[in-house]
Every structure is written in C-alpha cells, then in structure tokens.
Design an enzyme around this catalytic site. Sequence first.
Site, PDB file in Angstrom:
ATOM      1  N   GLU A  85     -13.578 -77.869 -30.527  1.00  0.00           N
ATOM      2  CA  GLU A  85     -13.764 -79.513 -30.890  1.00  0.00           C
ATOM      3  C   GLU A  85     -15.199 -79.868 -31.206  1.00  0.00           C
ATOM      4  OE1 GLU A  85     -11.186 -80.561 -31.628  1.00  0.00           O
ATOM      5  OE2 GLU A  85      -9.895 -81.327 -29.943  1.00  0.00           O
TER       6      GLU A  85
ATOM      7  N   HIS B  41     -12.816 -74.491 -21.832  1.00  0.00           N
ATOM      8  CA  HIS B  41     -11.353 -74.228 -22.107  1.00  0.00           C
ATOM      9  C   HIS B  41     -10.566 -73.526 -20.955  1.00  0.00           C
ATOM     10  CE1 HIS B  41      -7.786 -72.561 -24.831  1.00  0.00           C
ATOM     11  NE2 HIS B  41      -8.470 -73.876 -25.547  1.00  0.00           N
TER      12      HIS B  41
HETATM   13  N1  ACO Z   1     -17.810 -80.789 -18.730  1.00  0.00           N
HETATM   14  C1  ACO Z   1     -18.021 -80.785 -17.485  1.00  0.00           C
HETATM   15  N2  ACO Z   1     -17.405 -80.040 -16.535  1.00  0.00           N
HETATM   16  C2  ACO Z   1     -16.303 -79.475 -17.090  1.00  0.00           C
HETATM   17  C3  ACO Z   1     -16.049 -79.368 -18.307  1.00  0.00           C
HETATM   18  C4  ACO Z   1     -16.700 -80.118 -19.157  1.00  0.00           C
HETATM   19  N3  ACO Z   1     -16.322 -80.066 -20.451  1.00  0.00           N
HETATM   20  N4  ACO Z   1     -14.878 -78.663 -18.395  1.00  0.00           N
HETATM   21  C5  ACO Z   1     -14.483 -78.029 -17.146  1.00  0.00           C
HETATM   22  N5  ACO Z   1     -15.554 -78.495 -16.252  1.00  0.00           N
HETATM   23  C6  ACO Z   1     -15.462 -78.359 -15.023  1.00  0.00           C
HETATM   24  C7  ACO Z   1     -14.519 -79.246 -14.038  1.00  0.00           C
HETATM   25  O1  ACO Z   1     -14.981 -80.458 -13.898  1.00  0.00           O
HETATM   26  C8  ACO Z   1     -14.225 -78.200 -13.039  1.00  0.00           C
HETATM   27  O2  ACO Z   1     -15.202 -78.509 -11.826  1.00  0.00           O
HETATM   28  P1  ACO Z   1     -14.454 -78.804 -10.281  1.00  0.00           P
HETATM   29  O3  ACO Z   1     -13.776 -77.261 -10.080  1.00  0.00           O
HETATM   30  O4  ACO Z   1     -15.704 -79.010  -9.742  1.00  0.00           O
HETATM   31  O5  ACO Z   1     -13.586 -79.841 -10.327  1.00  0.00           O
HETATM   32  C9  ACO Z   1     -14.214 -76.816 -13.467  1.00  0.00           C
HETATM   33  O6  ACO Z   1     -15.019 -76.816 -14.681  1.00  0.00           O
HETATM   34  C10 ACO Z   1     -12.778 -76.254 -14.047  1.00  0.00           C
HETATM   35  O7  ACO Z   1     -12.344 -77.214 -14.943  1.00  0.00           O
HETATM   36  P2  ACO Z   1     -10.882 -77.457 -15.081  1.00  0.00           P
HETATM   37  O8  ACO Z   1     -10.504 -78.533 -15.040  1.00  0.00           O
HETATM   38  O9  ACO Z   1     -10.077 -76.568 -14.007  1.00  0.00           O
HETATM   39  O10 ACO Z   1     -10.647 -76.631 -16.368  1.00  0.00           O
HETATM   40  P3  ACO Z   1      -9.488 -76.634 -17.149  1.00  0.00           P
HETATM   41  O11 ACO Z   1      -9.064 -75.252 -17.529  1.00  0.00           O
HETATM   42  O12 ACO Z   1      -8.328 -77.481 -16.506  1.00  0.00           O
HETATM   43  O13 ACO Z   1      -9.999 -77.679 -18.378  1.00  0.00           O
HETATM   44  C11 ACO Z   1     -10.643 -78.447 -20.471  1.00  0.00           C
HETATM   45  C12 ACO Z   1      -9.992 -77.332 -19.690  1.00  0.00           C
HETATM   46  C13 ACO Z   1      -9.327 -79.565 -20.299  1.00  0.00           C
HETATM   47  C14 ACO Z   1     -10.300 -78.238 -21.843  1.00  0.00           C
HETATM   48  C15 ACO Z   1     -11.913 -79.058 -19.995  1.00  0.00           C
HETATM   49  O14 ACO Z   1     -12.694 -77.775 -20.045  1.00  0.00           O
HETATM   50  C16 ACO Z   1     -12.382 -80.112 -20.331  1.00  0.00           C
HETATM   51  O15 ACO Z   1     -12.124 -81.125 -19.937  1.00  0.00           O
HETATM   52  N6  ACO Z   1     -13.154 -80.106 -21.577  1.00  0.00           N
HETATM   53  C17 ACO Z   1     -13.772 -81.364 -22.115  1.00  0.00           C
HETATM   54  C18 ACO Z   1     -12.550 -82.032 -23.106  1.00  0.00           C
HETATM   55  C19 ACO Z   1     -12.390 -80.879 -24.290  1.00  0.00           C
HETATM   56  O16 ACO Z   1     -13.485 -80.545 -24.824  1.00  0.00           O
HETATM   57  N7  ACO Z   1     -11.214 -80.754 -24.678  1.00  0.00           N
HETATM   58  C20 ACO Z   1     -10.874 -80.050 -26.101  1.00  0.00           C
HETATM   59  C21 ACO Z   1     -10.446 -78.815 -25.536  1.00  0.00           C
HETATM   60  S1  ACO Z   1     -10.016 -77.633 -26.961  1.00  0.00           S
HETATM   61  C22 ACO Z   1      -8.324 -78.273 -27.423  1.00  0.00           C
HETATM   62  O17 ACO Z   1      -7.716 -78.537 -26.767  1.00  0.00           O
HETATM   63  C23 ACO Z   1      -8.062 -78.021 -28.775  1.00  0.00           C
END
Ligand code: ACO
Length: 360
Positions: A302, A243
């Site tokens: 989710e 998140h």
């Molecule tokens: N799976 C694998 N790796 C992840 C995940 C994940 N679910 N979430 C974050 N990471 C990793 C990223 O790859 C990134 O790695 P890097 O620095 O090596 O590139 C690091 O963690 C940081 O990720 P960010 O993209 O900076 O995190 P951000 O805060 O932008 O993303 C998000 C939040 C989009 C929700 C992300 O965690 C994600 O894509 N999750 C999966 C999709 C999901 O579950 N969405 C629902 C969110 S809840 C809602 O909106 C209601």
Amino acid sequence: MKSGLEDVVAAETRLSDVDGAHGRLIIRGHSLDDLVGHSTYEDVIALLFDGYFASEADLPRALGKARSEVFAHLAVVDASLLALPPVDAMRALLARLPDGEDLPSALRLIAGPAVFTAGLIRLRQGLDVIAPDASMSHAADTLRMTHGTVPSPEQTAALDRYLMTVSDHGLNASTFASRVVASTQAGLTSSVLAALSALKGPLHGGAPGPVLDALDGVGSPDNASAWLEAALARGDRLMGFGHRVYRVRDPRADALKTAVRLLANGGAIDPARLALAEAVEAAALDLLKRKKPDRALDTNVEFYTALLLEALGFPRETFTCVFAMGRTSGWLAHAREQALTGRLIRPMSVYVGPSVAVAA
Ligand code: ACO
C-alpha cells in the site's frame, strides 16, 4: 482457536502462493518479478482464468467489449450515488451486473471497476463521462476514460504494472470472502461484491489513502520521525507497513517502488514528494523495528501504491476502487476454483456465552 485464522489452511489453490518467509509471490508458476517485466494485465487475467473459464483467443478485445457493455450503467448515477464514498458507489453499480458463472460475466466484472471508477471520478468533478475504446489496453483505456487524454506509454505501463501486482495474493481477506460466497453457488457478482466489501476496510485495501494523509501530516522529511513517533504513541498503526504473512519485505512493494521510480525519472512525480515518502519510509521502518524487534514489520504494497496512484492522477478517495480493478481477476478465479469443488464453506465456532442447564 485463532480469531484471525492465522496459519489456518482453508483452501487448496493453483492460483498464487504468498511465500512469506522468502518475500516471494508466485502466480501460477511465475514469480511476480518476472511477470511485471514481461507481461500485460490482460496476460495475467488469461493466466489466472486458465482452466476456470472458457479460453478466449483475443482477451484484450473481449475485455474492451465488456467495458463498452458496462458503460451504460453509468447512466443511473445520480446525486445520491455521488454522495457516497466512491468505493460504495462502485459497489452499488457492480451490483447491477447479473450473477453468472461464464467468461463474459467475469469480464464484465473486471471491466466494471475500471469504467465505474473513471466515470465516478469525472462525475464527481462535474465532467461528462467518456465512453470506452475497446481497441485500447485496459490500463490505457482506464486512464483515458479518467482524464480525457491518451496516456503516455510510461503512465500506461505504470498502471498496467500496478494491476498485475495486485491481481492475486493467496487467501487474503477479500479473496476468502469471495470463496465463501462462491461456495454457496451464489454466482460471480455476489462473490465480487462480498470481496469488495472486505477490501474497503483500512486494514486491507483501504490503506493507501491514509498513507497520503500521513505524508501530508508529516509535511517535510525532517518532521518524519517526530510525527510518526507521536502517531505510534497515540496507538495508531502506520499505514503501509506490516503484513500478516510476509516476514520479509513485501515483493509487491518492490515492484511498485520500481514503477514509482520510472515515473519519477519521466518527471511524473514531484521529486520533493518522493523525497518525503522515502524519509517517511525510512523513519517508519526504524521506529517499527524498535517497537517490535522480534517481528519484522516492513513496507507493504500500500505504501508505494499511494504514490503511484497519486502520480497517475487518481483522487485518494478512489484508491480502493483502483485496487479492485486489479484484484477482481483474482477474486473471480478463486470464486470459480472454489465453486468447482462443489463444497460449501461452513466452519465451526466455539460458544463462550452463558450456558443453559441440560434438562434432567
Ligand atoms: N503500525 C504499528 N504497529 C503495527 C503495525 C503498523 N503498521 N503493524 C503491526 N503492528 C504491531 C501491532 O500493533 C502488534 O503489536 P502488539 O503485539 O503490541 O499488539 C504487532 O505489530 C503485530 O500486529 P498484528 O496485528 O498481529 O499483525 P497482523 O498480522 O494482524 O496485521 C496488518 C497485519 C493488519 C496489515 C497490520 O500490519 C496493519 O494494521 N498495518 C497497517 C495497515 C496496512 O498497511 N494495511 C494494508 C495491508 S496490505 C493489504 O492488505 C493489501
């Protein structure tokens, strides 16, 4: 400049506070944990709307009336609309509701996602649509319009808890979209359409369907680690984890996990499905901890949404529509809050393209 606007404050709100450090969600002075145990979705709508829309003594009845009003729009659903993904078909139906700023307009926009989702589910199955019953609660009537039978108190409570849990959540992407459109004074329908368009993406409200795809892909608990490890090696994100704001567990995941357990105790969830989900959650948390030891990536809303909505009989391709049933109340309150400031949202960009010499 941060391309994801992380840590940028872009609005002042009285609606909700996402306390990422402590894993708390506060809605108008009440913690989510308190609300889900003691309120209904209609109570939460009244809470969110307080001061932004005219007050209504019998909000459940007014919302029921709004369901009856929007039902007529299902008559226009044809093969071309049914061929669209349900969230796109629902967006097209919502676009038929005229822009307005008052409470009846707002209630029709909350009624629309429920009535249209139920209707689209039935029409896609070749069944007749079922007219709303204005005397029922929003959650109970939504389940009845979807399945054609009066839901059990446990099923109604589970959907009601879900709708409350997702009703508002600070300045998430869809709510920001709603506020940007509201700031142009375009009207509530326009704000909701913009918000819904933002919600449908897999990084926001489009994640729970893929959570079930992952459970199906894993197949059995002993395959969880290997399957998830391969997904991470391909560079995939594990849906239902991570998140932008929460640095500890998403409190909404806890609220929904409780709802899922209550449904499971009542026999509404296959114990094998629950065991698979718990194995996937445990394996994912372990792998993500190893992948990003410096960044707590925990279960988000989710993950348990997927199990809950599956158990309530919603097809996975409609999960984003059900999310919108709950979140529309937050979008509308934010839209009014923004519109009442009278201030257009218009940030700046930094130009990094080729430059043109300034004439001497
Ligand atoms: N799976 C694998 N790796 C992840 C995940 C994940 N679910 N979430 C974050 N990471 C990793 C990223 O790859 C990134 O790695 P890097 O620095 O090596 O590139 C690091 O963690 C940081 O990720 P960010 O993209 O900076 O995190 P951000 O805060 O932008 O993303 C998000 C939040 C989009 C929700 C992300 O965690 C994600 O894509 N999750 C999966 C999709 C999901 O579950 N969405 C629902 C969110 S809840 C809602 O909106 C209601």
